[in-house]
Design an enzyme around this catalytic site. Structure first.
Site, PDB file in Angstrom:
ATOM      1  N   ARG A 147       0.847  -1.191   0.000  1.00 54.47           N
ATOM      2  CA  ARG A 147       0.000   0.000   0.000  1.00 54.47           C
ATOM      3  C   ARG A 147       0.884   1.244   0.000  1.00 54.47           C
ATOM      4  O   ARG A 147       2.024   1.207   0.481  1.00 54.47           O
ATOM      5  CB  ARG A 147      -0.916   0.015   1.221  1.00 54.47           C
ATOM      6  CG  ARG A 147      -1.843  -1.179   1.338  1.00 54.47           C
ATOM      7  CD  ARG A 147      -2.629  -1.127   2.636  1.00 54.47           C
ATOM      8  NE  ARG A 147      -3.534  -2.257   2.786  1.00 54.47           N
ATOM      9  CZ  ARG A 147      -3.220  -3.407   3.379  1.00 54.47           C
ATOM     10  NH1 ARG A 147      -2.007  -3.567   3.904  1.00 54.47           N
ATOM     11  NH2 ARG A 147      -4.101  -4.381   3.474  1.00 54.47           N
ATOM     12  N   LYS A 171      -1.814  -2.559   7.931  1.00 57.28           N
ATOM     13  CA  LYS A 171      -2.969  -2.095   8.694  1.00 57.28           C
ATOM     14  C   LYS A 171      -3.026  -2.798  10.037  1.00 57.28           C
ATOM     15  O   LYS A 171      -2.695  -3.980  10.151  1.00 57.28           O
ATOM     16  CB  LYS A 171      -4.257  -2.376   7.908  1.00 57.28           C
ATOM     17  CG  LYS A 171      -4.474  -1.453   6.716  1.00 57.28           C
ATOM     18  CD  LYS A 171      -5.833  -1.711   6.079  1.00 57.28           C
ATOM     19  CE  LYS A 171      -6.114  -0.733   4.962  1.00 57.28           C
ATOM     20  NZ  LYS A 171      -7.439  -0.977   4.338  1.00 57.28           N
ATOM     21  N   HIS A 241      -2.660   2.558  -5.743  1.00 54.15           N
ATOM     22  CA  HIS A 241      -3.380   1.326  -5.435  1.00 54.15           C
ATOM     23  C   HIS A 241      -3.600   0.506  -6.696  1.00 54.15           C
ATOM     24  O   HIS A 241      -3.722  -0.716  -6.638  1.00 54.15           O
ATOM     25  CB  HIS A 241      -4.715   1.659  -4.769  1.00 54.15           C
ATOM     26  CG  HIS A 241      -5.097   0.689  -3.694  1.00 54.15           C
ATOM     27  ND1 HIS A 241      -4.410   0.574  -2.507  1.00 54.15           N
ATOM     28  CD2 HIS A 241      -6.092  -0.235  -3.641  1.00 54.15           C
ATOM     29  CE1 HIS A 241      -4.963  -0.367  -1.757  1.00 54.15           C
ATOM     30  NE2 HIS A 241      -5.982  -0.877  -2.433  1.00 54.15           N
ATOM     31  N   ARG A 244      -0.896  -1.874  -7.061  1.00 53.71           N
ATOM     32  CA  ARG A 244      -1.145  -3.012  -6.156  1.00 53.71           C
ATOM     33  C   ARG A 244      -2.096  -4.004  -6.844  1.00 53.71           C
ATOM     34  O   ARG A 244      -1.884  -5.215  -6.799  1.00 53.71           O
ATOM     35  CB  ARG A 244      -1.738  -2.477  -4.857  1.00 53.71           C
ATOM     36  CG  ARG A 244      -2.110  -3.525  -3.805  1.00 53.71           C
ATOM     37  CD  ARG A 244      -2.521  -2.777  -2.530  1.00 53.71           C
ATOM     38  NE  ARG A 244      -3.239  -3.582  -1.570  1.00 53.71           N
ATOM     39  CZ  ARG A 244      -2.655  -4.323  -0.637  1.00 53.71           C
ATOM     40  NH1 ARG A 244      -1.339  -4.375  -0.579  1.00 53.71           N
ATOM     41  NH2 ARG A 244      -3.377  -5.016   0.233  1.00 53.71           N
ATOM     42  N   HIS A 267      -3.811  -9.035   3.232  1.00 57.28           N
ATOM     43  CA  HIS A 267      -5.263  -9.037   3.430  1.00 57.28           C
ATOM     44  C   HIS A 267      -5.620  -9.901   4.637  1.00 57.28           C
ATOM     45  O   HIS A 267      -5.121 -11.030   4.760  1.00 57.28           O
ATOM     46  CB  HIS A 267      -5.980  -9.589   2.197  1.00 57.28           C
ATOM     47  CG  HIS A 267      -6.037  -8.632   1.060  1.00 57.28           C
ATOM     48  ND1 HIS A 267      -6.250  -9.021  -0.245  1.00 57.28           N
ATOM     49  CD2 HIS A 267      -5.917  -7.281   1.016  1.00 57.28           C
ATOM     50  CE1 HIS A 267      -6.261  -7.965  -1.033  1.00 57.28           C
ATOM     51  NE2 HIS A 267      -6.060  -6.899  -0.285  1.00 57.28           N
ATOM     52  N   TYR A 276      -9.857 -10.500  -7.295  1.00 55.34           N
ATOM     53  CA  TYR A 276      -8.960 -10.547  -8.443  1.00 55.34           C
ATOM     54  C   TYR A 276      -9.278 -11.719  -9.361  1.00 55.34           C
ATOM     55  O   TYR A 276      -8.910 -11.708 -10.526  1.00 55.34           O
ATOM     56  CB  TYR A 276      -7.506 -10.620  -7.971  1.00 55.34           C
ATOM     57  CG  TYR A 276      -7.095  -9.375  -7.230  1.00 55.34           C
ATOM     58  CD1 TYR A 276      -6.956  -8.169  -7.907  1.00 55.34           C
ATOM     59  CD2 TYR A 276      -6.897  -9.386  -5.861  1.00 55.34           C
ATOM     60  CE1 TYR A 276      -6.608  -7.009  -7.228  1.00 55.34           C
ATOM     61  CE2 TYR A 276      -6.548  -8.227  -5.180  1.00 55.34           C
ATOM     62  CZ  TYR A 276      -6.411  -7.053  -5.868  1.00 55.34           C
ATOM     63  OH  TYR A 276      -6.082  -5.903  -5.202  1.00 55.34           O
TER      64      TYR A 276
END
Length: 304
Positions: A147, A171, A241, A244, A267, A276
């Protein structure tokens, strides 16, 4: 509520390690809701907020043509705020807990094909310090799928001095290692070599710095990517992004395991990574359709 909002934002910043962009969204959403509550003659007592009042707020947003995704985000912000206040003992219940979010349209992530990625990465002039920096930024965003906030927070100590890997803080303060290939390593080494010529008083512990030696911010990285997207004259506007997304899509196309991609992207849920697969399905349909059209044209030519 305003005083408690400040404490809540501090919790998100220092405990949950949320990005500045996410914090701004929470502050904006909850500031709007608090103003709406104050104008409804309920005062600013959070205990007087109930589900009908929250629905009325969302309806007012709909009247101002707010997107479903925006309303869903605002409801999520309210739900999180009241959940925190409940844990802190400020309220007894969360009035937003059982409210349903608007159904969102599923959007496929934007991504570049491999030729476009190479055009974008090749745009910076690596013979200059800032050009070498920008080349390394673009290479790493694509090679690792990290990110933009993770890239901007990298320090020199996060980079392994020999191997093609680095430590990333994702995160929720979750640490992971990301890996990259020879091209990204060469671009990074070229930038680090050029960076050593900066005056010692202008050096920072941050990996990526500006011309003054200060750490780049998320917004600065986005501006850098925007500049080279325009310079490369790509068919679509792409954000950091988007690189990414390109990383994940190209890995999947080459047969990478979905679980491995999940780990590389950081994730928490496989469901997030599974979108995806829809991108690849769209690609297969496009390839199949194009092949069918070519076959039909060939048959018509042979029939003549």
């Amino acid at each position: 509520m305003k005083e408690r909002l400040g404490a809540f934002l501090s919790h998100l910043r220092y405990v949950r390690n949320y990005s500045p962009e996410t914090l701004r969204a929470y502050e904006s959403d909850l500031g709007q809701f608090i103003s709406f509550v104050a104008g409804s003659r309920r005062g600013t007592d959070p205990r007087k907020v109930d589900p009908p009042l929250i629905r009325a707020f969302l309806a007012s947003q709909h009247e101002h043509d707010a997107k479903r995704s925006t309303m869903a985000r605002k409801l999520s912000s309210i739900r999180s705020f009241w959940s925190w206040m409940r844990r802190e003992g400020h309220v007894e219940d969360n009035p937003a807990r059982d409210l349903l979010s608007p159904r969102l349209e599923r959007k496929l992530p934007r991504f570049l094909d491999q030729d476009e990625v190479q055009r974008l990465i090749g745009s910076p002039d690596a013979a200059t310090l800032l050009g070498a920096r920008d080349r390394a930024i673009l290479e790493l965003l694509y090679a690792t799928g990290m990110r933009v906030s993770e890239l901007a927070s990298l320090g020199l100590s996060d980079l392994h001095p020999r191997d093609n890997e680095m430590r990333v803080m994702g995160k929720g303060s979750k640490e992971r290692w990301v890996y990259f290939g020879g091209k990204a390593r060469a671009a990074l080494d070229g930038y680090l070599a050029a960076r050593r010529h900066m005056p010692s008083g202008r050096r920072s512990d941050a990996l990526f710095v500006n011309a003054r030696g200060s750490a780049l911010t998320d917004r600065s990285v986005r501006r850098i990517v925007d500049r080279y997207v325009r310079q490369a004259a790509l068919r679509q506007k792409i954000s950091p992004h988007g690189l990414r997304h390109s990383f994940a899509t190209h890995l999947l196309d080459r047969g990478a395991d979905l679980r491995a991609i999940q780990e590389l992207l950081g994730h928490a849920s496989l469901k997030t990574t599974q979108r995806y697969t829809h991108v690849s399905t769209e690609q297969m349909i496009e390839v199949y359709t194009a092949a069918q059209q070519n076959m039909q044209r060939a048959r018509r030519r042979n029939g003549r």
